[in-house]
Motif scaffolding. Structure first.
Motif, short mmCIF file in Angstrom:
data_model
loop_
_atom_site.label_atom_id
_atom_site.label_comp_id
_atom_site.label_asym_id
_atom_site.label_seq_id
_atom_site.Cartn_x
_atom_site.Cartn_y
_atom_site.Cartn_z
N GLN B 219 -62.89 26.11 -53.32
CA GLN B 219 -64.39 25.91 -53.16
C GLN B 219 -64.93 24.76 -53.79
O GLN B 219 -64.48 24.53 -55.08
N GLY B 220 -66.07 24.32 -53.74
CA GLY B 220 -66.83 23.52 -54.62
C GLY B 220 -66.99 24.13 -55.79
O GLY B 220 -67.31 25.38 -56.07
N ALA B 221 -66.78 23.45 -57.00
CA ALA B 221 -66.77 23.70 -58.54
C ALA B 221 -67.03 22.81 -59.19
O ALA B 221 -66.85 21.57 -58.78
N MET B 222 -67.56 23.19 -60.41
CA MET B 222 -67.86 22.19 -61.50
C MET B 222 -66.83 21.25 -61.93
O MET B 222 -66.72 20.21 -61.87
N PRO B 310 -72.91 29.12 -65.18
CA PRO B 310 -71.65 30.28 -64.69
C PRO B 310 -70.94 30.26 -65.81
O PRO B 310 -70.45 29.39 -66.63
N LEU B 311 -70.75 31.46 -66.27
CA LEU B 311 -69.74 31.92 -67.23
C LEU B 311 -68.46 32.82 -66.97
O LEU B 311 -68.59 33.22 -66.06
N THR B 312 -67.88 32.73 -67.92
CA THR B 312 -66.22 33.46 -67.78
C THR B 312 -66.82 34.92 -68.43
O THR B 312 -67.81 34.98 -69.24
N GLU B 329 -66.69 27.52 -60.74
CA GLU B 329 -67.81 27.93 -59.98
C GLU B 329 -68.81 26.93 -59.62
O GLU B 329 -68.79 25.77 -60.22
N GLU B 330 -69.67 27.44 -58.68
CA GLU B 330 -70.77 26.29 -58.38
C GLU B 330 -71.99 26.32 -59.49
O GLU B 330 -71.92 26.94 -60.17
#
Ligand SMILES: Nc1ncnc2c1ncn2[C@@H]1O[C@H](COP(=O)(O)OP(=O)(O)OP(=O)(O)O)[C@@H](O)[C@H]1O
Ligand SMILES: [Mg+2]
Lengths: 272, 384
Positions: B219-222, B310-312, B329-330
């Protein structure tokens, strides 16, 4: 390779370990060099002995630099340069299959015609050769750097600013730095391309003394445009002319009793 | 010099100096050039002035440090600033080593060889590709091809209709079995209300059967956005590095080779250090370019709104454990924020302030990076 200055190691000179090899210590055989289409060297052949100084003289553009660049195979870096013929050191061809370029160049040091210090500190310039060959010990490197700078007559001028950039030195100082850098690698053969071209008479005198003292440990080929210098420092002199070796003999012979007309004209300043 | 030659030089000189009035075409041309230059400067002033005046009032700590709120009509642009920062950071981390290695290979190893000619052709063509095409490539290659395949091979996510069917076929007997068990269990517990029974059975089946695999990479992600931008700026880095490497004089290389250095030693101890300022300049310009692009990342992970960066889950570093940026993540991005606020928001007029503020932040960011490049180049040219 011994990392200590040779001077320090060779206090009482030991007896020769093995008999002298049958040929010359360094022998150039039918060496021809082309730069693309133009030929710069024509079948040059000569030999020189261990612990002697050979002066290469001749007019500008006659191929002196080309010749000595062939001896440590630095010439191969020039695009379009082609080498034919052979160079032997202790009867072993430097172009042989098994020859390791790295150890060849470590063994045959070179001081270039134009000073080419690295844009690093004075200290790092001289230490460069040791470091790339894996010498890490700080005090050994310090010792060798000091030894090399002293022998190239530069130590007194730079000892207080070893960490400043080598590019801040004057042209003549840079030239001596390049000599120090070559000495620090402890080569067997030293190729010097006009080492005094940018030096004042005092520094020139020191370098000449250096050449004469280095003779005990090294075999030296020195290119010079200065006839007096050739006469002072060398044991043998070779005159080159338009890519050919015209005369090669003991220095006194060449200067007092030249065999060729060209030589006589050249050393007396009537040509070239 | 002969007297004749002297004479003709003298006449020529007099001809040049004697003329005081420039010809008409020269006057016209000069005024035209002046006029155009003035117009360009005027436009620039107007542009920068508007952004400064209308955006300047927006810049408050809240604007810089908070997420948007109240339906994007208030709050700040913190996630967008951080998103822009991190996507560009990941981009340069990927592009710089690749570009430098490529250039080193071209200049130092394959001089004029077939490989270096292929790289050069690729570089020249890449530089001319419209940036939206990079966006499509990013979506097609990174997200759909690389991402989906990673998901498939690591997590077993189906990629095609057949694979979906296969997964379903595999799940069906397990689900049927669980459903039967659930009904028996419900009987035992005396659950009779149909709605209650349905809910119980659903929950039980969900619990007892293996989970349906979820997309992680596909999926779209950084990360994919950064990779797409990296390809976009790669030609700049390669060309800048190449120039910097070629500017190292051959005599310096000869000196190092002459001392017995290996090719790699010459490159790493002499050539690269000397080329470093030039490479860095190229890298900073690439960063500025990458930060200014929207089209390449449009389909590859930017999103309208995230409450924060977005963080883990917290990552353990031994001494402390903190969450790090999750590149899969987006993310929000300044360029996309300006675009959505101006064209997709329900109240584009009311959010003008936010748009100008965001623009000012973006322009300032790019300006600072260009300034850094200029300073580096100064220092570089002074040294040599
Ligand atoms: N890289 C090169 N490419 C083409 N020709 C070259 C190159 N280097 C030298 N030459 C030519 O080879 C010939 C010999 O040059 P070389 O540099 O060996 O002369 P030299 O004797 O060292 O002269 P000088 O005393 O001026 O240093 C000259 O004619 C020169 O033009
Ligand atoms: Mg020369």
């Amino acid at each position: 390779m011994s990392v200590l200055p040779k001077q320090a190691v060779k206090a009482p000179s030991p007896p020769p370990a093995r008999p002298a090899p049958p040929g010359h210590y360094l022998e150039v055989k039918n060496l021809s060099v082309h730069y693309g289409e133009t030929q710069a060297l024509f079948e040059v052949s000569f030999g020189t002995e261990k612990n002697t100084v050979l002066a290469l003289i001749g007019p500008s553009g006659c191929g002196k630099s080309t010749l000595i660049k062939a001896v440590n195979r630095i010439l191969e870096l020039t695009p379009g340069a082609r080498i034919d013929g052979d160079v032997l050191i202790e009867d072993e061809s430097i172009f042989g299959q098994k020859v390791d370029l790295i150890s060849l160049r470590q063994r045959v040091g070179m001081v270039f015609q134009r000073p080419n210090p690295f844009p690093k500190s004075i200290y790092d310039n001289v230490a460069y050769g040791l470091r790339i060959h894996g010498v890490k010990d700080r005090s050994t490197v310090d010792d060798v750097v000091e030894w090399a700078l002293k022998h190239s007559a530069l130590w007194d001028e730079v000892k207080d600013r070893l960490r400043t950039s080598a590019l801040e030195l004057s042209g003549g100082q840079q030239q001596r730095l390049c000599i120090a850098r070559a000495l620090a690698v402890q080569p067997d053969v030293l190729l010097m391309d006009e080492p005094c071209s940018a030096l004042d008479p005092i520094a020139t005198g020191k370098i000449e003394e250096l050449i004469m003292s280095l003779k005990q440990d090294y075999t030296i080929l020195v290119v010079t445009h200065n006839m007096q210098q050739a006469a002072r420092v060398s044991d043998h002199t070779a005159l080159m002319w338009l890519g050919k070796l015209i005369e090669h003999n003991r220095t006194e012979e060449v200067f007092t009793n030249p065999k060729e007309k060209i030589t006589e004209d050249y050393i007396t300043g009537r040509s070239g | 010099m002969t007297d004749e030659a002297r004479q003709s030089i003298e006449t020529a000189r007099r001809k040049v100096t004697g003329k005081t009035k420039a010809p008409l075409w020269a006057v016209l041309f000069e005024s035209l050039v002046r006029g155009i230059t003035g117009a360009v400067i005027l436009v620039l002033f107007f542009l920068m002035g508007t952004i400064l005046v209308r955006g300047g009032g927006q810049i408050t700590p809240e604007f810089l440090l908070q997420a948007p709120r109240d339906g994007m009509t208030a709050g700040g642009i913190f996630p967008a600033i951080m998103g822009t920062f991190f996507v560009v950071l990941f981009m340069i981390v990927m592009a710089l080593p690749l570009g430098v290695f490529g250039a080193v290979y071209m200049v130092e190893y394959s001089k004029g060889g077939i490989m270096s000619r292929i790289i050069r052709a690729a570089v020249n063509n890449l530089a001319g590709v419209p940036s939206i095409v990079f966006g499509l490539f990013g979506l097609g290659f990174f997200v759909l091809f690389v991402g989906r395949n990673l998901d498939h091979h690591i997590y077993g996510v189906p990629r095609t209709a057949e694979e979906v069917q296969a997964v379903q076929a595999e799940m069906a007997p397990l689900q049927a079995e669980a459903r039967e068990e659930a009904i028996n269990l419900a009987d035992e517990r005396g659950i009779t209300d149909p709605a209650e029974l349905d809910a119980f059975v659903e929950a039980y089946v969900e619990e007892q059967t293996p989970p349906v695999p979820r997309t992680v990479f596909g999926q779209g992600a950084m990360f994919w956005a950064a990779a797409t931008l990296a390809i976009l700026v790669l030609p700049f880095i390669i060309v800048a590095t190449e120039e910097a490497l070629r500017a190292v004089p051959p005599s310096t290389r000869e000196a190092a080779y002459g001392l017995g250095a290996t090719r790699w030693q010459v490159i790493s101890t002499v050539v690269l250090p000397q080329a470093k300022p030039g490479i860095l300049t190229g890298a900073i310009l690439a960063v500025a370019r990458g930060a200014g692009e929207l089209a390449p990342i449009l389909f590859v992970g930017v999103t309208f709104f995230t409450p924060g960066l977005p963080l883990t889950e917290p990552v353990n570093f031994g001494l402390f454990s903190v969450p790090v940026v999750n590149p899969f993540e987006e993310f929000m991005h300044l360029n996309y924020h300006i675009y959505t606020m101006a064209t997709q928001h329900h109240d584009p007029i009311g959010t003008r302030g936010i748009q100008f503020g965001t623009t000012l932040v973006l322009v300032a960011l790019t300006f600072v990076m260009n300034l850094m490049a200029i300073v580096l180049r100064r220092r570089y040219s002074k040294k040599s």
